[in-house]
Write a protein that holds these residues in place. Structure first.
Motif, PDB file in Angstrom:
ATOM      1  N   LYS A 194       6.855  51.429  -1.806  1.00  0.00           N
ATOM      2  CA  LYS A 194       6.264  50.116  -0.636  1.00  0.00           C
ATOM      3  C   LYS A 194       7.635  50.027  -0.574  1.00  0.00           C
ATOM      4  O   LYS A 194       8.178  49.139  -1.398  1.00  0.00           O
ATOM      5  N   SER A 195       7.299  50.208   0.910  1.00  0.00           N
ATOM      6  CA  SER A 195       8.731  49.663   1.503  1.00  0.00           C
ATOM      7  C   SER A 195       8.879  48.038   1.604  1.00  0.00           C
ATOM      8  O   SER A 195       8.136  46.999   1.649  1.00  0.00           O
ATOM      9  N   SER A 196      10.808  47.321   1.557  1.00  0.00           N
ATOM     10  CA  SER A 196      10.994  46.484   1.844  1.00  0.00           C
ATOM     11  C   SER A 196      11.498  45.953   3.138  1.00  0.00           C
ATOM     12  O   SER A 196      11.306  45.003   3.115  1.00  0.00           O
ATOM     13  N   LYS A 197      11.396  46.990   3.739  1.00  0.00           N
ATOM     14  CA  LYS A 197      11.256  46.696   5.124  1.00  0.00           C
ATOM     15  C   LYS A 197      10.416  45.662   6.113  1.00  0.00           C
ATOM     16  O   LYS A 197       9.570  46.694   5.588  1.00  0.00           O
ATOM     17  N   ASN A 198      10.367  45.153   7.126  1.00  0.00           N
ATOM     18  CA  ASN A 198       9.509  44.985   7.858  1.00  0.00           C
ATOM     19  C   ASN A 198       9.269  45.684   9.063  1.00  0.00           C
ATOM     20  O   ASN A 198      10.015  45.088  10.136  1.00  0.00           O
TER      21      ASN A 198
ATOM     22  N   PRO B 164       7.453  46.430  12.139  1.00  0.00           N
ATOM     23  CA  PRO B 164       6.344  46.279  13.252  1.00  0.00           C
ATOM     24  C   PRO B 164       5.360  47.828  13.520  1.00  0.00           C
ATOM     25  O   PRO B 164       5.831  49.282  12.967  1.00  0.00           O
TER      26      PRO B 164
ATOM     27  N   LYS C  97      -0.128  51.211   6.968  1.00  0.00           N
ATOM     28  CA  LYS C  97       0.797  49.951   6.991  1.00  0.00           C
ATOM     29  C   LYS C  97      -0.792  49.005   7.352  1.00  0.00           C
ATOM     30  O   LYS C  97      -1.678  49.724   8.336  1.00  0.00           O
TER      31      LYS C  97
ATOM     32  N   ASP D 267      -0.999  44.305  11.119  1.00  0.00           N
ATOM     33  CA  ASP D 267       1.295  43.861  10.737  1.00  0.00           C
ATOM     34  C   ASP D 267       1.219  43.398   9.561  1.00  0.00           C
ATOM     35  O   ASP D 267       2.189  42.341  10.375  1.00  0.00           O
ATOM     36  N   PHE D 268       0.161  42.424   9.279  1.00  0.00           N
ATOM     37  CA  PHE D 268       0.662  42.042   7.765  1.00  0.00           C
ATOM     38  C   PHE D 268       0.924  42.673   6.316  1.00  0.00           C
ATOM     39  O   PHE D 268      -0.108  43.794   6.712  1.00  0.00           O
TER      40      PHE D 268
ATOM     41  N   PRO E 209       2.906  44.834   3.277  1.00  0.00           N
ATOM     42  CA  PRO E 209       4.180  45.545   3.229  1.00  0.00           C
ATOM     43  C   PRO E 209       3.751  46.873   4.392  1.00  0.00           C
ATOM     44  O   PRO E 209       2.932  47.452   4.045  1.00  0.00           O
ATOM     45  N   LEU E 210       4.655  48.080   4.252  1.00  0.00           N
ATOM     46  CA  LEU E 210       4.403  49.461   4.607  1.00  0.00           C
ATOM     47  C   LEU E 210       4.507  50.553   3.576  1.00  0.00           C
ATOM     48  O   LEU E 210       5.180  50.043   2.604  1.00  0.00           O
TER      49      LEU E 210
END
Length: 147
Positions: free
Chosen positions: A36-40, A42, A127, A131-132, A134-135
């Motif tokens: 699970k990415s901690s990057k946001n 879009p 995701k 767009d809300f 995690p990725l």
């Protein structure tokens, strides 16, 4: 085996998804890692991020509907089946069905299938379409049979 871990490590590291990541399958011939990415990131940048991954791991993109893709998917499937029990037959259209199934659950899915020197990689990111949240990242790295 070290090569598979290095490639998967680059993908998971790029997405900053090490925290909580785990190997779903780890053998000499195939490695599957989820995180699970901690990057946001879009939704409209997901494809661009996969392009960056392709460049980072020096992959050559393979069209998912091609003979080459069929060979890679069959190889990965055989490597998985040699380690775990899987119901059903190999199906090269499974990627598209997986994508449609996730999209029906309001999830945006992007992926790349790539050939690398002596390996192949399949990277999937998804995701919620809102767009809300995690990725999620999954990478499958498969060694060539000749290696």
């Amino acid at each position: 085996m070290v090569k598979l871990h290095k490639i998967a490590g680059k993908v998971i590291s790029f997405f900053e998804a090490f925290d909580g990541s785990r190997a779903a399958l780890d053998t000499e011939r195939i490695l599957i890692v989820r995180g699970k990415s901690s990057k946001n990131i879009p939704l409209d940048e997901m494809e661009e991020q996969l392009e960056k991954i392709k460049d980072l791991i020096e992959g050559k993109e393979v069209g998912v509907v091609s003979d080459e893709a069929g060979k890679l998917i069959n190889r990965m499937d055989e490597q998985i089946r040699s380690n775990v029990s899987v119901q059903g037959d190999t199906d090269v259209n499974g990627i598209m069905r997986m994508t449609k199934s996730l999209e029906a659950m309001n999830v945006c899915v992007k992926f790349k299938l790539m050939n690398l020197a002596h390996t192949a990689a399949f990277v999937v990111i998804w995701k919620d379409k809102s767009d809300f949240g995690p990725l999620f990242v999954e990478t499958v790295v498969s060694a060539d049979e000749q290696e």
